[in-house]
Write a protein that holds these residues in place. Structure first.
Motif, PDB file in Angstrom:
ATOM      1  N   LEU A  99     -68.555 -61.727   7.633  1.00 10.09           N
ATOM      2  CA  LEU A  99     -69.481 -61.890   6.494  1.00 10.09           C
ATOM      3  C   LEU A  99     -70.733 -62.656   6.927  1.00 10.09           C
ATOM      4  O   LEU A  99     -71.861 -62.271   6.595  1.00 10.09           O
ATOM      5  N   VAL A 100     -70.521 -63.734   7.675  1.00 13.95           N
ATOM      6  CA  VAL A 100     -71.655 -64.555   8.112  1.00 13.95           C
ATOM      7  C   VAL A 100     -72.540 -63.773   9.081  1.00 13.95           C
ATOM      8  O   VAL A 100     -73.767 -63.692   8.927  1.00 13.95           O
ATOM      9  N   GLU A 101     -71.917 -63.157  10.071  1.00 15.94           N
ATOM     10  CA  GLU A 101     -72.701 -62.421  11.074  1.00 15.94           C
ATOM     11  C   GLU A 101     -73.457 -61.265  10.437  1.00 15.94           C
ATOM     12  O   GLU A 101     -74.647 -61.053  10.711  1.00 15.94           O
ATOM     13  N   LEU A 102     -72.770 -60.544   9.558  1.00 11.36           N
ATOM     14  CA  LEU A 102     -73.398 -59.392   8.914  1.00 11.36           C
ATOM     15  C   LEU A 102     -74.625 -59.843   8.107  1.00 11.36           C
ATOM     16  O   LEU A 102     -75.696 -59.228   8.179  1.00 11.36           O
TER      17      LEU A 102
ATOM     18  N   ARG B   7     -78.164 -58.427   9.703  1.00 14.42           N
ATOM     19  CA  ARG B   7     -78.762 -57.247   9.067  1.00 14.42           C
ATOM     20  C   ARG B   7     -80.175 -57.514   8.566  1.00 14.42           C
ATOM     21  O   ARG B   7     -80.902 -56.549   8.282  1.00 14.42           O
ATOM     22  N   VAL B   8     -80.554 -58.783   8.412  1.00 12.23           N
ATOM     23  CA  VAL B   8     -81.921 -59.072   7.946  1.00 12.23           C
ATOM     24  C   VAL B   8     -82.920 -59.011   9.095  1.00 12.23           C
ATOM     25  O   VAL B   8     -84.139 -59.096   8.876  1.00 12.23           O
ATOM     26  N   GLN B   9     -82.429 -58.853  10.325  1.00  7.32           N
ATOM     27  CA  GLN B   9     -83.347 -58.744  11.451  1.00  7.32           C
ATOM     28  C   GLN B   9     -83.644 -57.272  11.738  1.00  7.32           C
ATOM     29  O   GLN B   9     -82.878 -56.391  11.346  1.00  7.32           O
ATOM     30  N   PRO B  10     -84.772 -57.028  12.437  1.00  6.11           N
ATOM     31  CA  PRO B  10     -85.026 -55.635  12.845  1.00  6.11           C
ATOM     32  C   PRO B  10     -83.867 -55.161  13.728  1.00  6.11           C
ATOM     33  O   PRO B  10     -83.302 -55.955  14.488  1.00  6.11           O
ATOM     34  N   GLU B  11     -83.536 -53.888  13.621  1.00  2.00           N
ATOM     35  CA  GLU B  11     -82.340 -53.372  14.299  1.00  2.00           C
ATOM     36  C   GLU B  11     -82.335 -53.702  15.792  1.00  2.00           C
ATOM     37  O   GLU B  11     -81.311 -54.046  16.354  1.00  2.00           O
ATOM     38  N   ALA B  12     -83.489 -53.613  16.431  1.00  2.00           N
ATOM     39  CA  ALA B  12     -83.552 -53.812  17.884  1.00  2.00           C
ATOM     40  C   ALA B  12     -83.236 -55.249  18.283  1.00  2.00           C
ATOM     41  O   ALA B  12     -82.853 -55.504  19.409  1.00  2.00           O
ATOM     42  N   LYS B  13     -83.403 -56.180  17.347  1.00  2.00           N
ATOM     43  CA  LYS B  13     -83.133 -57.583  17.674  1.00  2.00           C
ATOM     44  C   LYS B  13     -81.689 -57.992  17.387  1.00  2.00           C
ATOM     45  O   LYS B  13     -81.265 -59.098  17.742  1.00  2.00           O
TER      46      LYS B  13
ATOM     47  N   LEU C 154     -70.469 -60.405   0.303  1.00  2.00           N
ATOM     48  CA  LEU C 154     -71.104 -59.294   1.019  1.00  2.00           C
ATOM     49  C   LEU C 154     -72.363 -58.866   0.281  1.00  2.00           C
ATOM     50  O   LEU C 154     -73.437 -58.679   0.881  1.00  2.00           O
ATOM     51  N   ALA C 155     -72.243 -58.757  -1.025  1.00  2.00           N
ATOM     52  CA  ALA C 155     -73.373 -58.307  -1.837  1.00  2.00           C
ATOM     53  C   ALA C 155     -74.474 -59.364  -1.877  1.00  2.00           C
ATOM     54  O   ALA C 155     -75.662 -59.045  -1.917  1.00  2.00           O
ATOM     55  N   GLY C 156     -74.097 -60.627  -1.820  1.00  2.00           N
ATOM     56  CA  GLY C 156     -75.065 -61.721  -1.976  1.00  2.00           C
ATOM     57  C   GLY C 156     -75.907 -62.017  -0.749  1.00  2.00           C
ATOM     58  O   GLY C 156     -76.886 -62.769  -0.830  1.00  2.00           O
ATOM     59  N   GLY C 157     -75.531 -61.470   0.387  1.00  2.00           N
ATOM     60  CA  GLY C 157     -76.333 -61.644   1.595  1.00  2.00           C
ATOM     61  C   GLY C 157     -76.437 -63.101   2.028  1.00  2.00           C
ATOM     62  O   GLY C 157     -75.580 -63.945   1.714  1.00  2.00           O
TER      63      GLY C 157
ATOM     64  N   LYS D  50     -78.218 -65.553   1.155  1.00  2.00           N
ATOM     65  CA  LYS D  50     -78.278 -66.563   0.093  1.00  2.00           C
ATOM     66  C   LYS D  50     -76.872 -66.968  -0.341  1.00  2.00           C
ATOM     67  O   LYS D  50     -76.540 -68.161  -0.434  1.00  2.00           O
ATOM     68  N   ALA D  51     -76.059 -65.962  -0.588  1.00  2.00           N
ATOM     69  CA  ALA D  51     -74.688 -66.245  -1.023  1.00  2.00           C
ATOM     70  C   ALA D  51     -73.911 -66.967   0.074  1.00  2.00           C
ATOM     71  O   ALA D  51     -73.135 -67.893  -0.185  1.00  2.00           O
TER      72      ALA D  51
END
Lengths: 697, 697
Positions: free
Chosen positions: B390-393, B397-403, B485-488, B490-491
């Motif tokens: 959950l933490v890693e995701l 996921r907020v980073q550009p895919e290549a990073k 998961l839904a909260g990203g 922030k959650a």
């Protein structure tokens, strides 16, 4: 520092050394003599009391019949393995009546068939004659003289015993010649075949399954010992156990283990590994190949060669297991550590000399003439061997006993004569093939210029020479052999039988080699081993069992499955397992069911136990040994070891090594439900013979 | 000297080198892609034509369900192993309704139970995108840049494909990154349990019999794939063979072998042997011990831990086999010789660079941080692992895919989300025990001062820390996980769940290690392996199969028994053999018969085949693969290898190595005669569902 008297200190030292020496032998090892049974060990490990009464009963019921056997009824019925009885079964077979492939069940006493050349004997009593032998030897001033004195003392003890008791007497040596015991035997020459299953039932799975467990072999046969034409009254016989054994039960094995080499030095083991065994392996492979090729000629040829082929493949597979053990670095490292500890204890005790070095010298001599010692002879126990024995016997027996080759001392002569006279069938085609193989091997090992090769081949090929020698020989006729035997040197020298003539030519070479072996190898090794044996006694007493020497022994252990390198192996198999193995190979040979089993299949109870395994320490010669429970009742019949146990010649282990037995229930069940031999099943149960339920024997 | 043009000479050289390189691979090796099937080899060795039609049918019928599976009826019935379906079976089980120990048979479609988190997919088509990927990578000037460009090109290909086809698309790399293929999958998330035998029937013999043959396991289960609430119409499915197989028959295996390391360099193998595998072996042993201890608490605890214990023991036994293979001097010598030949051919061809040296450097980096890379994480795939994912995701996921870390590229996200949301039962007692074990192991490997150990233990013992972390966590509630998961981000940052808080603390350490691994180890190795792969292609083309990578593969071989070090092992077992094995262990666990088999015993036909073995080349991930005959009809179901085949990760052999399968007849026979599941037996036979003869399903 603790304080103790010198004697007590020595005891402490000895005890400590003993613990170290046997550190690797933590379990059920040892083939113990009945003079020195492992009463304390068995009590301690299994809580079973080996009473003098039980030991006496086991000893009197145990029979030596080539390998091992036992009395199992009051009327001389004798239980052994099918493969122990096989040479009798083969000799009673003809092309028309093949008891090997068809099996045999005597319907009555009258149908019990006398085995040619069979001999059964029971060890009735023993005595310690160590002092007499050692005293006689002490007078000698050279090795040769001591050797002669020992032989003469032994011969004297044996003949005096025979004279006073009417029994057969033999002096046996234990602990590498540290102890000499006089063994007195009751012997019977009239042994008759009573029952044998089909070869395919007895040797189910053939060579592939040999030395393998799980196993499914009905490897048993019943013989009967006769005296004055009547079944002998065997008051001391084993009773069939009422209660079947279970996993973990303690069991005992009584029999005649042939030979272990556990007390040999590291140098001896390395010589076996690097020089002697490679010769034997190559020979066994060549013999196997020629017997297979012969068997392929026709079904009749296969029948003729079966016993030899079985023996050869059995020998080869066993030797491969031993060879693998000697090649095992861990085993040799253990042996090396044991020897280093023994040497240190020997030195610490201030014992004189270096027996290890003496053994090394003699062993090097053996290695230096190993090929000749192996190859110069009378060919693979063939017809030529009869000639060789006739010639040697004639020339040796006319000399004073002390001058003879050791194999021809008086006590040994009756057995040699019996083998020469035994009227077993001899197949000349097979003899030609085997003699040719033996001559080929000798030429390969020794080279064309060697006198033995020159004498045997006389310029021809091995095949031509064998053809010429065998075809014109009359030694396949038992009467002709008996005449030569009776005629002594004169008859031998007058004979123009080609095999006798060749044996006369070979005899001096054989004698020179036998003398070399006796004087330059065996005697020095024996004397060094004697010193090691005495040192061992000084240090450890008889807390260690002696090496096996074909004398009567008691082993103990428990019924136990094992982990075969990740494969969980149960303690027993069942008739259902036999059927399943046949099915899983689609009934293809050698996994096909014997005809009687095919016929009985639908009625068989698949849960009846068939074979089982124990940790008891055995070796070749134990075949046919009864397995008894803690009350001395028989529960099984030893017939094999697993492959993992083949290193037992050199060291006992119990992680995976197991002895294999036919379950007693399997024997009685098969007699009744597969072979309809109710008369015999009843006799085994100790019941009076009743009417057979279906008219079958 | 022969004369040839430069090109022809090069060809001759390549052919000669090829022959040398594959000299050790004389038999049925290789897990081949459907793009490059071994048509010529199969034709030559077995005379069987692998037609495009047959290959297409096999590909469309093969299902990826975690491991392998296949459609076996037109109505989406899917055959796989019981142990592949086990996590579904366990998740559907409760204390009151234990489908694992009791088995399950849906009497009708309505009783088919949906597996939580299950996903099945079929590879519908593939395309070669090597040029596109390599072209994109070529623009890079540094390794890091090239790595980023490759990831971005792959992500682009995958998302464009998904957009245009509506299918799931993945780029897979073959030959160590020499080829890139775009795989298009049809996916289904609605998979339902239809039939499972009792665990004791499926996993007969337990851990002792795992990886062992002869074997007696009904290791199969039936599932059904649903689409829009209805059974999917699986036009392409395997038909049950009419004619049973026989020894020697050619067979084919279709499935998803996970990972082989046959093209790794000698240095890599030695690092696995000397550094990586000892860590993993110790960890597996510790996990086995703690799961056994947990299971001993109560039958309910044993039920909870069963799936994990099975997985751990399976992993451990397999790894021990691999370890033994790497410790085998002969195998390493063969590898060494192969590598020397390849190096010589590489040099002779004038190829630039020294990829072996580059791999050696990167491998040494791996070895230098091996303990951290192994121990720093979210604990044995436990509840803590949900927190970590959950933490890693959230952060990745907020980073550009290549990073992002490679594991979090877009195409991989749905599977991660599915696993997080799957509502499988979580047992807190078990979680405490497992997390404590993981923390103990980390402390032992890293020492108290390591930041990971400080963060996880916070001064407490592993047991106390695990207790505190797990008891107060709410992550055992699937809804709580879904909300996070839904909260990203922030959650995640607002959460005071102890496991989430700890995961936030551990995440930077994990990320640093993952980056180190990606950049300092995996990328340089991948690039060197790419150069080796290209060299291989230059020298040998695709005549050698690629290493397994969990993609769809075809193996071939024959039905064949073998000689297991002197123990003749048949090609099949039977139901009679199963009963005999149970009897030979006196019915003691794990050799007791499942209740349904006890009940059916008297009526069973002992000759019906149960399991069989083939030489087809498989590895973990092939579990559940159908075995088909030369007409493409299914004759068995892969469920295991024997111990001798565990070296297959590094090299294929066929003297003793075998893949194990449940016989198709055993499956249909058991459904009818043991479980009374006539509806399913009829469906497997392709018959219309008739009335069940005894009212059973």
């Amino acid at each position: 520092m603790s304080r103790c008297s010198p004697v007590a200190c020595a005891r402490t030292l000895a005890a400590a050394a003993f613990v170290t020496l046997i550190a690797s032998a933590v379990a059920d090892d040892g083939m113990w003599t009945f003079d020195n049974p492992p009463v304390d060990l068995v009590k301690q490990r299994y809580g079973v009391a080996l009473t003098p009464d039980m030991l006496g009963r086991l000893q009197q019921a145990a029979v030596n019949y080539g390998a091992s056997a036992s009395f199992v009824s009051k009327s001389g019925l004798m239980l052994t393995n099918h493969h122990v009885a096989l040479s009798c079964i083969e000799q009673l077979s003809t092309r028309e009546r093949d008891l090997t492939s068809k099996g045999y069940a005597a319907r009555s006493s009258a149908q019990e068939l006398r085995c040619p050349g069979g001999m059964a004997r029971v060890l009735t009593s023993t005595g310690d004659v160590t002092a007499t032998v050692l005293q006689a030897v002490a007078a000698g001033t050279s090795d040769e003289q001591r050797n002669a004195l020992r032989k003469s003392a032994i011969a004297d003890l044996e003949s005096r015993c025979a004279g006073s008791t009417g029994l057969h007497c033999e002096v046996v040596s234990l602990y590498s010649g540290s102890l000499f015991h006089l063994y007195r035997f009751k012997e019977w020459e009239d042994v008759r075949l009573v029952f044998a299953p089909e070869y395919q039932a007895a040797f189910y799975g053939g060579d592939p399954d040999n030395f393998v467990f799980p196993r499914f072999a009905l490897d048993f046969a019943l013989l009967r010992v006769y005296e004055n034409g009547k079944p002998v009254q065997s008051a001391q016989h084993l009773k069939l156990a009422d209660k079947p054994i279970a996993e973990g039960d303690p069991v005992f094995v009584v029999g005649h283990p042939g030979k272990t080499d556990r007390l040999q030095t590291l140098v001896q083991l390395k010589t076996i590994r690097d020089t002697l065994m490679p010769l034997q392996l190559a020979s066994a492979q060549a013999q196997q190949a020629l017997l297979r090729a012969y068997s392929d000629r026709s079904p009749e040829a296969a029948r003729q060669a079966l016993d030899r082929l079985f023996g050869t493949e059995n020998w080869l597979k066993a030797m491969r297991g031993e060879y693998a053990a000697l090649k095992d670095a861990a085993l040799m490292a253990q042996k090396e550590a044991d020897e280093a500890r023994f040497r240190a204890a020997y030195a610490a005790r201030g014992l004189k000399g270096d027996p290890w070095a003496d053994i090394e010298v003699a062993t090097a001599r053996h290695a230096s003439r190993a090929k000749e010692l192996w190859a110069v002879g009378y060919g693979y126990h063939s017809l030529f061997d009869h000639a060789g024995k006739l010639v040697e016997l004639a020339y040796e027996r006319v000399q004073p006993e002390a001058k003879r080759l050791a194999a021809y001392r008086d006590a040994a002569l009756p057995a040699i004569e019996r083998r020469i006279k035994a009227d077993a069938p001899i197949y000349k085609d097979l003899e030609v093939a085997r003699l040719a193989g033996s001559l080929r091997e000798a030429r390969e090992l020794l080279g064309d210029p060697h006198p033995y090769v020159k004498a045997t081949l006389a310029g021809a090929t091995p095949e031509e020479a064998a053809e010429r020698l065998v075809r014109r020989s009359r030694l396949d006729d038992a009467a002709a052999r008996a005449a030569l035997l009776a005629g002594g040197v004169k008859a031998i020298e007058a004979s123009d039988d080609p095999l006798i003539r060749l044996a006369r030519e070979v005899y001096p070479m054989r004698r020179e080699l036998a003398r070399f072996r006796e004087e330059q190898i065996d005697t020095p090794i024996q004397q060094a081993a004697e010193r090691l044996g005495q040192a061992r006694f000084t240090l450890y007493g008889s807390a260690l069992p002696p090496d096996a020497t074909s004398t009567l022994r008691l082993s103990y252990g428990k019924v136990a499955g094992y982990d075969a390198n990740g494969n969980a192996t149960p303690w027993k198999t069942t008739f259902g397992g036999l059927l399943a193995r046949a099915d899983s190979f689609d009934g293809k040979a050698p996994f096909d069911l014997a005809p009687s089993l095919v016929k009985a299949r639908a009625q068989l109870n698949p849960r009846v136990p068939l074979n089982f395994v124990t940790t008891a320490d055995i070796i070749g010669g134990n075949s046919g040994s009864p397995v008894v429970n803690s009350r001395g009742e028989w529960v099984g019949l030893i017939f094999d070891s697993n492959l993992e146990a083949l290193g037992a010649r050199f060291v006992y282990t119990d992680a995976q090594a197991r002895s294999l037995a036919v379950h007693s229930q399997a024997i009685v069940y098969a007699l009744e439900h597969v072979y309809g031999a109710h008369r015999l099943a009843q006799e085994l149960r100790g019941q009076a013979a009743g009417r057979s339920s279906n008219g079958m024997p």
